[in-house]
Design a protein around this motif. Sequence first.
Motif, PDB file in Angstrom:
ATOM      1  N   PRO A   3       0.749  -1.383   0.010  1.00 40.56           N
ATOM      2  CA  PRO A   3       0.011  -0.213  -0.083  1.00 40.56           C
ATOM      3  C   PRO A   3       0.926   1.111   0.006  1.00 40.56           C
ATOM      4  CG  PRO A   3      -0.929  -1.403   1.416  1.00 40.56           C
ATOM      5  CD  PRO A   3       0.491  -1.991   1.052  1.00 40.56           C
ATOM      6  N   ASN A   4       2.181   1.198   0.381  1.00 46.80           N
ATOM      7  CA  ASN A   4       3.037   2.256   0.473  1.00 46.80           C
ATOM      8  C   ASN A   4       3.430   2.744  -1.105  1.00 46.80           C
ATOM      9  OD1 ASN A   4       2.572   2.867   3.143  1.00 46.80           O
ATOM     10  ND2 ASN A   4       4.279   2.136   3.887  1.00 46.80           N
TER      11      ASN A   4
ATOM     12  N   ASN B 228     -10.720  -3.546  -5.770  1.00 42.94           N
ATOM     13  CA  ASN B 228     -10.049  -2.672  -5.128  1.00 42.94           C
ATOM     14  C   ASN B 228     -10.880  -1.736  -4.395  1.00 42.94           C
ATOM     15  OD1 ASN B 228      -8.480  -0.101  -4.759  1.00 42.94           O
ATOM     16  ND2 ASN B 228      -6.772  -1.478  -5.105  1.00 42.94           N
ATOM     17  N   LYS B 229     -11.093  -1.873  -3.179  1.00 41.59           N
ATOM     18  CA  LYS B 229     -12.106  -0.644  -2.481  1.00 41.59           C
ATOM     19  C   LYS B 229     -11.739   0.541  -2.594  1.00 41.59           C
ATOM     20  CE  LYS B 229      -9.596  -1.426   2.102  1.00 41.59           C
ATOM     21  NZ  LYS B 229      -9.801  -1.812   3.550  1.00 41.59           N
ATOM     22  N   ASN B 230     -10.281   1.195  -2.503  1.00 38.08           N
ATOM     23  CA  ASN B 230     -10.019   2.358  -2.661  1.00 38.08           C
ATOM     24  C   ASN B 230     -10.367   2.989  -4.065  1.00 38.08           C
ATOM     25  OD1 ASN B 230      -8.553   2.306  -0.106  1.00 38.08           O
ATOM     26  ND2 ASN B 230      -6.807   1.463  -1.050  1.00 38.08           N
ATOM     27  N   LEU B 231     -10.423   2.116  -5.099  1.00 38.34           N
ATOM     28  CA  LEU B 231     -10.827   2.516  -6.447  1.00 38.34           C
ATOM     29  C   LEU B 231     -12.119   2.460  -6.594  1.00 38.34           C
ATOM     30  CD1 LEU B 231      -7.611   1.393  -8.340  1.00 38.34           C
ATOM     31  CD2 LEU B 231      -8.207   3.580  -7.764  1.00 38.34           C
ATOM     32  N   GLN B 232     -12.868   1.578  -5.589  1.00 37.51           N
ATOM     33  CA  GLN B 232     -14.322   1.143  -5.614  1.00 37.51           C
ATOM     34  C   GLN B 232     -14.588   0.552  -7.095  1.00 37.51           C
ATOM     35  OE1 GLN B 232     -17.009   4.357  -4.366  1.00 37.51           O
ATOM     36  NE2 GLN B 232     -16.082   4.481  -2.550  1.00 37.51           N
TER      37      GLN B 232
ATOM     38  N   CYS C 186      -2.678  -0.944  -6.912  1.00 39.07           N
ATOM     39  CA  CYS C 186      -3.104  -0.164  -5.731  1.00 39.07           C
ATOM     40  C   CYS C 186      -3.784   1.116  -6.155  1.00 39.07           C
ATOM     41  CB  CYS C 186      -1.699  -0.019  -4.716  1.00 39.07           C
ATOM     42  SG  CYS C 186      -0.652   1.064  -5.900  1.00 39.07           S
ATOM     43  N   LYS C 187      -3.750   2.145  -5.113  1.00 39.26           N
ATOM     44  CA  LYS C 187      -4.500   3.332  -5.578  1.00 39.26           C
ATOM     45  C   LYS C 187      -3.812   4.270  -6.651  1.00 39.26           C
ATOM     46  CE  LYS C 187      -6.726   6.785  -3.115  1.00 39.26           C
ATOM     47  NZ  LYS C 187      -6.952   7.895  -1.819  1.00 39.26           N
ATOM     48  N   LYS C 188      -2.433   3.830  -6.704  1.00 40.20           N
ATOM     49  CA  LYS C 188      -1.835   5.049  -7.780  1.00 40.20           C
ATOM     50  C   LYS C 188      -1.727   4.037  -9.312  1.00 40.20           C
ATOM     51  CE  LYS C 188       0.283   6.831  -4.060  1.00 40.20           C
ATOM     52  NZ  LYS C 188       1.586   6.889  -3.031  1.00 40.20           N
TER      53      LYS C 188
ATOM     54  N   THR D 152     -18.056  -6.575   0.834  1.00 40.12           N
ATOM     55  CA  THR D 152     -17.624  -5.378   1.509  1.00 40.12           C
ATOM     56  C   THR D 152     -18.853  -5.084   2.545  1.00 40.12           C
ATOM     57  OG1 THR D 152     -19.156  -3.708   0.265  1.00 40.12           O
ATOM     58  CG2 THR D 152     -17.033  -4.339  -0.857  1.00 40.12           C
TER      59      THR D 152
END
Length: 390
Positions: free
Chosen positions: A12-13, A310-314, A355-357, A268
Motif C-alpha cells: 500500500p505504500n 479494489n476498495k480504494n478505487l471502488q 493499488c490506488k496509484k 464489503t
Amino acid sequence: EGENLNLIITHPNGFIIIFFTMYVIYYQYDKINKSLTCSKSVKYNKTRFIDYITVDEKNYKYYVIDDLGSLYLFNFLQGKNIIKDNVTNIEMDLQFIGKVNPPSCMAYLNNNTLFIGSIKGNSQLIKINENIDQNNIDLQKIEIIEEYESLSPISSMLLLNNTKEENGIEIMTVSGVGSNCSVKNIKRGTCIIYNGEIEIKNISQVFKIIINNIGNKKKNKSQNYCSFIITTTMKSFIIKYDYKSKIVSLNNLINFEQNEKILYAKNTKNIIIIVSNINIHIYQNDSKLTLLSKLKINVQGVIPLIIKYNKNLQGLFVYFSDNNLIKYPININDGKILDNELILNNIPISAFDLCKKFLIFSNWDNNKLGVYSFHDKKVNYIELIEDSIN
C-alpha cells in the motif's frame, strides 16, 4: 537466458517486489514523475517462486515458497525506514527456512504457524522457529505439527476464522476430484468429511464471505459462524457454517442461470460481489441477499480470466480472454454497476496487481513489465534487465 517473472508483491505504500527466476527486484514509486524506479536487487540460485503470504505488512515481512517446497523468509533489514526518499539504503534479505511438501497453496494462521496444502504429498501444519542460530545446521527451523493424509489434490482452501486462540483455528479445504470431491474441515488435526451429511458432488471451488446479521441488534464481535459459497459443475450454494455445531444451513444461490459457474466472490460492508463466467452479481449484504444489480459479461465466449476488486478505487477489474482488461465501477452504497472503462486494450497478460496509484502487469514478455497509471491513464514499460539496477 531470459528472466521469467514468477511472483509480484505490491504494498500500500507504493512499491512493488518482483521475483524472477534468479533475482528479486525492488521498485519504488516516484510521486513526482508518476512512475516506478528500479532500486535494488538480490540474486539467488535458479528457482521458481509460486506463492507468498504476508506475515507483517507494517514491518515488510513475508514468507515465499517455490514449486519444490523450499520455504524462505523475505524481509527488509531496515524495517520501517525503507519508505524514505533515500532508497539507496534499502537492504533486502531472502533467508532459507526449510523444506516442506511441494505446495499448491498455503495460509498463515498465527504465531509463525502455516498450513501447506499439497497436491504431491500430505498437507502439513507447520511451526517456524526463526530464533534458531544460523550457524547450527543440525537444528531444524520447521516443526511439523500435523500431517493430513488423503487431502490432495486440494483445488481450493480458506481460513474459516483467524482468532488469536490456538484452539480456534479452522481451515476448510476442497479435496479430491469429480464425484469423489469433498469439503473437509481441519481443526487441531481432525478432518471431518461433510458431504456424507449433505450431498454436494463435483465441487470446484469455495469462497468465504461475511454476511451481516441484520436481525441481531447486539454487535457481537466474536460471531460463532461465517458464510461461504460452494460452487459445483452444476449449481452454487450459500452455506452458513457454525464453528461449534458444524454446518447449519444450505441454500441455492438465487438469480443464477444454468451452467453459471462462480469465478470470484468478495464482500464489503454493504454489498457482496459475485462474478461468474456469464454475469456480475451485486447483492445486498444482509441475511436476505437481495439482488441489487446484474450485468452480463460473457459475449461470444469471452470469459473472465483474472479478477480483482479494489476498495480504494471502488472498482472491479476483470481481464478477459480477448486480452482486454476492463474496470467496472461499483457504487458501494446502492450496489449499482456504473459505466465500464477499458483499461488495457488487446494486451495479453499473465498476471496483474494494483493499488490506488497504479496497476502493474506482465505481458508474456520476459524482459518487460507494464505499468498503467491511474493519474494520466497511460501505460509505460519497464525493462527488466540486470544493468538497470542501481
